[in-house]
Each structure stands twice: as C-alpha cells, then as structure tokens.
Design an enzyme around this catalytic site. Sequence first.
Site, PDB file in Angstrom:
ATOM      1  N   GLU A  93     -14.996 -42.623  16.678  1.00 18.72           N
ATOM      2  CA  GLU A  93     -15.222 -42.713  18.113  1.00 18.72           C
ATOM      3  C   GLU A  93     -16.712 -42.759  18.437  1.00 18.72           C
ATOM      4  O   GLU A  93     -17.530 -42.104  17.788  1.00 18.72           O
ATOM      5  CB  GLU A  93     -14.547 -41.535  18.824  1.00 18.72           C
ATOM      6  CG  GLU A  93     -13.032 -41.620  18.702  1.00 18.72           C
ATOM      7  CD  GLU A  93     -12.284 -40.514  19.413  1.00 18.72           C
ATOM      8  OE1 GLU A  93     -11.171 -40.791  19.909  1.00 18.72           O
ATOM      9  OE2 GLU A  93     -12.795 -39.374  19.475  1.00 18.72           O
ATOM     10  N   CYS A 113     -15.074 -35.212   8.763  1.00 19.69           N
ATOM     11  CA  CYS A 113     -16.217 -34.378   8.379  1.00 19.69           C
ATOM     12  C   CYS A 113     -15.721 -33.302   7.431  1.00 19.69           C
ATOM     13  O   CYS A 113     -14.684 -32.675   7.675  1.00 19.69           O
ATOM     14  CB  CYS A 113     -16.864 -33.740   9.606  1.00 19.69           C
ATOM     15  SG  CYS A 113     -18.364 -32.793   9.213  1.00 19.69           S
ATOM     16  N   CYS A 117     -16.540 -27.018  10.512  1.00 21.77           N
ATOM     17  CA  CYS A 117     -16.971 -26.033  11.504  1.00 21.77           C
ATOM     18  C   CYS A 117     -15.760 -25.576  12.314  1.00 21.77           C
ATOM     19  O   CYS A 117     -14.910 -26.388  12.700  1.00 21.77           O
ATOM     20  CB  CYS A 117     -18.042 -26.618  12.412  1.00 21.77           C
ATOM     21  SG  CYS A 117     -19.585 -27.012  11.535  1.00 21.77           S
ATOM     22  N   GLU A 178     -21.212 -35.381   9.658  1.00 22.47           N
ATOM     23  CA  GLU A 178     -22.534 -34.771   9.451  1.00 22.47           C
ATOM     24  C   GLU A 178     -23.485 -35.869   8.999  1.00 22.47           C
ATOM     25  O   GLU A 178     -23.398 -36.360   7.871  1.00 22.47           O
ATOM     26  CB  GLU A 178     -22.435 -33.662   8.394  1.00 22.47           C
ATOM     27  CG  GLU A 178     -23.754 -33.216   7.778  1.00 22.47           C
ATOM     28  CD  GLU A 178     -24.777 -32.733   8.793  1.00 22.47           C
ATOM     29  OE1 GLU A 178     -25.890 -33.306   8.804  1.00 22.47           O
ATOM     30  OE2 GLU A 178     -24.481 -31.799   9.562  1.00 22.47           O
ATOM     31  N   SER A 231     -27.334 -27.781  14.877  1.00 23.76           N
ATOM     32  CA  SER A 231     -26.135 -27.114  15.380  1.00 23.76           C
ATOM     33  C   SER A 231     -26.156 -25.666  14.896  1.00 23.76           C
ATOM     34  O   SER A 231     -25.695 -25.364  13.799  1.00 23.76           O
ATOM     35  CB  SER A 231     -24.880 -27.840  14.879  1.00 23.76           C
ATOM     36  OG  SER A 231     -24.831 -29.159  15.391  1.00 23.76           O
ATOM     37  N   HIS A 233     -25.303 -22.304  16.741  1.00 26.91           N
ATOM     38  CA  HIS A 233     -24.022 -21.722  17.130  1.00 26.91           C
ATOM     39  C   HIS A 233     -23.823 -20.255  16.772  1.00 26.91           C
ATOM     40  O   HIS A 233     -22.774 -19.687  17.098  1.00 26.91           O
ATOM     41  CB  HIS A 233     -22.850 -22.538  16.571  1.00 26.91           C
ATOM     42  CG  HIS A 233     -22.920 -23.987  16.882  1.00 26.91           C
ATOM     43  ND1 HIS A 233     -23.108 -24.465  18.157  1.00 26.91           N
ATOM     44  CD2 HIS A 233     -22.870 -25.091  16.074  1.00 26.91           C
ATOM     45  CE1 HIS A 233     -23.150 -25.793  18.137  1.00 26.91           C
ATOM     46  NE2 HIS A 233     -23.023 -26.192  16.889  1.00 26.91           N
ATOM     47  N   CYS A 351     -18.423 -33.006  23.906  1.00 21.85           N
ATOM     48  CA  CYS A 351     -18.928 -32.448  22.651  1.00 21.85           C
ATOM     49  C   CYS A 351     -17.848 -31.628  21.957  1.00 21.85           C
ATOM     50  O   CYS A 351     -17.215 -30.767  22.562  1.00 21.85           O
ATOM     51  CB  CYS A 351     -20.143 -31.574  22.942  1.00 21.85           C
ATOM     52  SG  CYS A 351     -20.873 -30.838  21.480  1.00 21.85           S
TER      53      CYS A 351
END
Length: 375
Positions: A93, A113, A117, A178, A231, A233, A351
């Site tokens: 996408e 990926c 995560c 990634e 990233s 987090h 996101c």
Amino acid sequence: MNTPVNLLDFDVDGLVDWFAGLGEKPFRARQVMRWMHREGCDDFDQMTDVAKSLRAKLKEIAVIRPPVPVRDSVSSDGTRKWLLDVGNANAVETVFIPETNRGTLCVSSQAGCALDCAFCSTGKQGFNRNLTAAEIIGQLWLANKLLGAARDAAADLEAGEKDNGRIISNVVMMGMGEPLANFDNVVTALRLMLDDHAYGLSRRRVTVSTSGIVPAIDRLRDECPVALAVSLHASNDALRDRLVPINQKYPLRELMAACQRYLERAPRDFITFEYVMLDGVNDQEAHARELIALVRDVPCKFNLIPFNPFPNSGFQRSNAERIRRFAGILLDAGIVTTTRKTRGDDVDAACGQLAGQVQDKTRRTVRLKQSMEVR
C-alpha cells in the site's frame, strides 16, 4: 527469450553503466532517465529526442514497469491510498496525504515486515520479501502519474522551482516494511528521488523511518543521508523490548549513539522520534520524564502518534487529555513536540494500519495461532 530489464530498477549511475553495455553514451541514459521520471513516460516511442534506433533496441530488451494498482481508495479528508500488486499474490500500500502547503507520499519498502512490532498491522501479516528498487520508486512514479503531476514536476524543474507547486513535495519511507532491512534497493530509490535527472527532491524533504537497525543507520549516513525518523515508542529497554523487538539486538543506548553519529552528516539538524500513544502502556508522565533523560544528548523533535486501531491489536489509543499532558511535559523540557493528526483512518490508510496482502514466509500466522492455543 530473455526477460526484459525494468529500467525503473536503475539509479542514474546504474542506467549509465547499463547503457554503456549497449555501446551507448552517458547522455543517452540521462535522456531516457528524464523521460521516465520527469515526464512519467513508459513508452519508448514517445521519447522523441532519443534516436529511433535506440528506441527500437530498448523496445526489444527493456520495459518501464511500475507496480500495478488494483484498488484506489479516497478518504473523506482527501487522503488517497493505492493497493499495488507486486506479484505472487502479494500487494503493498502507498498513501498520498494532501495538505495546504505540501503533499506527502508514504512509500512501502517490503511486502510485509519481519520486525513484528506489537502495535503495527503490517507486522501482523508476516513477511514475504523485499521490494525491488523498481517497486519502490515505482510507487512515486505511479502516484505522480495518477495525480497528474509528472509533467507539472518536469515544468517546475525546467523553471528552477524544485519544491514549489508540486503535488508530491515530500516522500516518507513509512509504509509497509522496515526500509533499512532492504538497504540497497531503498538507497537506489532514494538516489532517484534526489537526482535532478529524476525527481530532484531536497534531502530535507525525503525521510527514512527505521525501527532502529544500528549498522544500517551508520551506513545510510555514509551513503545517502536524508532526514531520519526513528520509531522509538518506548522510554526504556524493558518496554521497548516488548513493543519493538529489534531493541533486543540494538538497545536504546546503542540507538541513541547511532542517532548522534547520523547527525554529523544529516540534512536536518535533528532526529524525529516517532512515539505511538498506547493507553496505559507507554503514556504515563513517568514515561515522558524517562524520554527527556534518554534523548538529552540527541537534538530531536517528537511526533506523538495517536494509536490507530486494527482488528485484534490488543491496544487502545491514549485519550486526548493524556496525550496533551504527555506532550506538555516534553515541551516544558524544551523538546519540540507535535501530535500527528490522524489522516485516512476511514480507509485504513493511517499510521500503523497499512497491511496490503502478504503471503507470509515466516509462518507468523501459524506461530500466533499456536501461541493462542489452550495448553
């Protein structure tokens, strides 16, 4: 019969080398490069300033082939998402986010990926393969074409107005995958984005987002420094090990040191830290104060991202007041902090929501089902 060469796989230097193998001079490669990327042309017959004999030769041995769009979704806020077929039942996408003074294209780098995560829809699909350079830059090529921007961008370049009036003014490698786990193909695409024979974007307007593959951050600094987003987090290793498993290999101390090294050559004088706000997980005042201590030696800004839910994620979005207080603590410490406006969530383009279609080679789905079985 030999498979035709996809010319979208080459940056300028690579295309010059390939043309040299045909006995052609470098300026011919640059002519074709301009037609492909600045004019959005995929038909050799239309390249009118290229010699007819070369056009005939190229038609026999080469193609200009981006991914194939199979679905085009438009959000109520104008965000546009394309589902692109990349073969063998895989699709990725790409998202275009229009704003008043800029247009940002969010580009994918992998089918799926492998970093898994905890809060990301893409990771739940598993991993199939890296995208080729043609499939990465082809997303920008195709978006320009579908938005009617290719010829406008070419005119801007001719007028010396590199960043004014473009439909796509910024590119962020924040889609599926990634980017730094697909280093060579991503860098080839980045070089095309930056090259004046292709898209001529400023390094400040091209951003690579990474979960923190430290050796690849160093390599990007040396080979193709663009704006860097990390990233993050989490504010400590124990929490980040759970949310962003690559942290178990490259813990926060190593990641912060890599960010400092990156800034030696970066086009911007700060790192952007992305921080998804998860209710009751990483959004407490203590987490904000840990972050202040963590990044004290790294010039940075924070982009707080309200979590965008997806089925079976297991997380909830922090409420607006909690996000406001969290941002206030960072701001009071002198750290530039913004809260990302959710865009395109009604078409799953926000996101963390990108999923595409991935034929998983990691057996993630099987392992997930096994872990959920009652023992």
